[in-house]
Structures are given as C-alpha cells and as structure tokens.
Design an enzyme around this catalytic site. Sequence first.
Site, PDB file in Angstrom:
ATOM      1  N   HIS A 321       2.765  -3.640   2.048  1.00 31.99           N
ATOM      2  CA  HIS A 321       1.374  -3.442   1.651  1.00 31.99           C
ATOM      3  C   HIS A 321       0.403  -4.211   2.558  1.00 31.99           C
ATOM      4  CE1 HIS A 321       3.169  -1.408  -1.775  1.00 31.99           C
ATOM      5  NE2 HIS A 321       3.957  -2.471  -1.924  1.00 31.99           N
ATOM      6  N   GLU A 335       0.865  -7.988  -5.354  1.00 34.55           N
ATOM      7  CA  GLU A 335       2.106  -7.951  -4.587  1.00 34.55           C
ATOM      8  C   GLU A 335       1.891  -8.323  -3.120  1.00 34.55           C
ATOM      9  OE1 GLU A 335       5.649  -4.752  -3.370  1.00 34.55           O
ATOM     10  OE2 GLU A 335       3.958  -4.127  -4.630  1.00 34.55           O
ATOM     11  N   HIS A 389       9.237  -6.866  -0.908  1.00 36.06           N
ATOM     12  CA  HIS A 389       8.355  -6.311  -1.943  1.00 36.06           C
ATOM     13  C   HIS A 389       8.545  -7.044  -3.262  1.00 36.06           C
ATOM     14  CE1 HIS A 389       6.968  -2.614   0.205  1.00 36.06           C
ATOM     15  NE2 HIS A 389       8.026  -2.911   0.945  1.00 36.06           N
ATOM     16  N   GLU A 452      13.352  -6.007  -3.440  1.00 34.26           N
ATOM     17  CA  GLU A 452      12.364  -6.197  -4.519  1.00 34.26           C
ATOM     18  C   GLU A 452      12.740  -7.507  -5.212  1.00 34.26           C
ATOM     19  OE1 GLU A 452       9.786  -4.334  -5.229  1.00 34.26           O
ATOM     20  OE2 GLU A 452      10.179  -2.270  -4.595  1.00 34.26           O
TER      21      GLU A 452
END
Length: 489
Positions: A321, A335, A389, A452
């Site tokens: 991101h 995040e 992430h 993640e």
Amino acid sequence: MKLGNHMWKKTAAVFMAVMLLATLVLPGSIRHAAAAEAGTRIVLDGQTIEGAEPIVIAGTTMVPIRIVSEQLGYSVNWNQNSGRITIGSSSSPPLILTLGSLTAESANHTIAMEQAPFVRSNTTYVPLRFVGSQMGLGVKWEQASQTVYLQSRLEEPAAPATPAVPVPSTPVGSAPVDSVPVVSTPSSAASIDSISFSDKRLTISAGASVTPKSTVLSNPDRIVVDLPNSAFGPGLLQKENLSLGKVATLPVSNSAVVKQVRYSLFSESPSTVRVVLDLNRSVGYNLYTQGNLVIVDLNDDGIAPPAGTNGKKIVVIDPGHGDHDSGGVGNGVKEKGVVLNVGLKVAALLKQEPNIDLIMTRSDDTFVTLDGRAQLANNAEADVYVSIHANMASSSSAGGTETFYADAARSKSLSDTIQKHVLEATGFRDRGSKQANYLVIRKTNMPAALVEIGFLSNKQEAALMTQDSFQQKVAEAIVAGIKEYLKLN
C-alpha cells in the site's frame, strides 16, 4: 548497462555555473517600489516563511538571507567584526558576502550584485535576484497579493537544460507570468513508477529503458540525475501534483551521507524527470542501469560493484500500500504505516548482511502500483521478493498470521519458511502457508511470498502491531526466514 564510477570533487567552476543562471526580471511594481507594502510576504514551495518580509531599496527587492537560505539547507555564518557573511560549509568553496559591498566572493571569483547587503533589525538582507540565481530558485511576483513566490526547482546542471520553472520574460511594468503549465504525459515517454532509497542505494524503476545522465554540484553537495524521455507514472502522480516545476521530496533517515531525495518534471521538451540526492558531504557514486532500473549506488564511495555481483543475493522488500492507499484500517490503525515500519526494520537488518543486496519498492509513504512492484523485482532479477501486509476481517474475532505464494513450484518453500518464523514471533493463531493469486506474487519471476502479520480488525493484534518492539521482533523473523531460505545461516 553500466555507466561507470564517478569520484567527484567540489570545484569552483561547478559552483559558478549554478551562480550564473539567467537573471530574473521582476515586474516594475516590485522593482520600483520605495518600500515594501504592508502584508508583503515570501512563500517558499507553498509555505509562507515567517519573519521573512522583503524590503525594496532603490528599486531592488531585498530578502533576509539567513531565513531563506536555511529553509533550503544552506549554512549561514556571520562575522560581526568583519561584516562578512559566509554561505555553504567549510568542506566546500564558500560564498562570501560583505556588508556594503556590491560583490560576492567564491573560490577567487567575484559575483556582482545590484544592491549591497545590509543589516536592519538584526537581519541581513541580500538582493532577491541574487537569491534566485545563487540558489537555483524560480521567482515569481504576484501583484494582487503582494507576494514573492520562491520555488526550489531542482538545480541546473553545469550544462543547463530547459528550466523547470520558466524565467519570466515579461517586460518591466507589464503583467508577470503567474502560472506553471500542466503536464500531459507524452505517450512515447518512459513512465517513472517508483523511487526509493535503501542501503546507500537509490533505485528508480521505469516502465521502459532509460539512459540517465548525472551531474555533481556543490555548495551544498548534491548529485543530479536526469532521465531524458521520461515522465511520472500513475503511482507517483497519485501522490501529488507533479506538473512542470513541482518538487516532491523523499525523506531519508539514518543515512550519514544523504539528507533527502527530491524529484520533479524538469522539462517538457523533451519530457525529462530529474532526481536530486541532497548530500551531507561529497561522495563518489556508481550510476548504472539494470533492466529498466536506474541505480545510484553510494556504497564504498561508488566503487562497490552493482547489486547482485560477487555472489550476493538480491532481496526485494515490499511494504504494501502507501500514500492514498491506506490498506486496511482497523481500531484506528492504518495498514500502510504498520507495514512500512516493519519493512524499514527489515531493511536495517538486511543492510548488515554481507551476502545480501537490498532493494525496497518504497521507503516512505508513497504509492507504487501492483504492476510496478512486480516489475521492479523482475528488472532487478531478484532472488527473493517478500511483500509485507496486515489483515482485515468483518469479524473482530478473526486473527492469526498467514503467508501466501502463487506458484507452488517456485515459491511454496519460501512461503512456508517465512510463515514458520513470523508465526513464532507474533504468537498469533497459525493460519498457514497457502496458495493465492495476488498479483505481486503471481507476476514476479522469482520466489515470492506475501505475509499477513496479523489482523488490524482484531483489537489485541492491532495494539501489538503498533508497538515498536513487536515490529522489530517480526522484522527479525522475516529476515531469519529469508536467510534460512537462501541458506545464508
């Protein structure tokens, strides 16, 4: 294509080239005023400089040198006994001004000024035209608001190119040039998709092959890299307006050599992106291309070999991101911030590994497209790609750590290894190493994994993921997984 090593020394000639930029012609309304009107102000890169009101003397606009120069990163020293002002640093040829003198000195050369510096209310004033030419600024006067606009355009090289901010050519007394043209990206220009700095290495990712040109400037020290026939890609354009003359900054932390990186669209004819490394001191560098990557390597004063030579493994770390793309947002935590912090900690650890060369897809709050991330790793011919992430779910009870791979034959082993180490670090529920079709791990040509860490929608996990000590623990686990997979333990 390797362009060679560059070991540069500061020279007065380069400094003088910057000093002797085209002089700026301001409208008569400012040049012939007897004194600054109430409310007159100076705006640098869109920000008003407090306490920097200009004064007009005998038709010449004077500005406070210390306030303006220090805003731009120049050091200013004042010797009250001699009345001399020194701009620059002791390690490079300084610029010396003297109160009451119409000339400035630099490396045995003199530069004429239209008005001598003077002191008023403990503030030293110098001619605005001098500030513009000496510091490479774009200067614009707006009559309606009584405002002087200074734009810290990226500096002219020794052989000048088309200036980023057009020099006003309006005759004295007529309307000034008030606007900067909006850029339409030429279809033939290579897109510049990302700019990052890590491990003393600037990495510029382009959508097509470019041939960079570099120049070294001093006072202050900087390396200028021009990318002819290029324009900003959608990822960088989404961060901010990067039309002609607009300057963006990439912050650099924990570097003894580089203060920051700046970039702008320097020219439209031809379309040219310019990137500048602002330095704390003069340093050698190696400029080379690798696929569609442009790399400026400062390691070992520029004599270090290109990334991936001498048996070193190239590792690409991709904090997900960035900028307008916050990623998941849960329990007040974004995040993009969490994964950037973890990614930078991973980078700091990998820099200490003698057998690894590190490349980051982003090293600050910028946005890189998914295709751009995969393309960067492919151009670098990386050995490993790891995307970092944090998860989200509609249920606040969902939690755990999981890692994904796309191609089992190529990447399952890496994913399994990363999952094992990160799971041990988080202590969260084991959600496993599993296959998924995420673009960044599907389009990369090397072993690639997407981890993640935990769920931001889970209050307990979100609270932990914001803690510096927890982030460091996860970073150490990611590095341990990479090293085990590459058999570097």
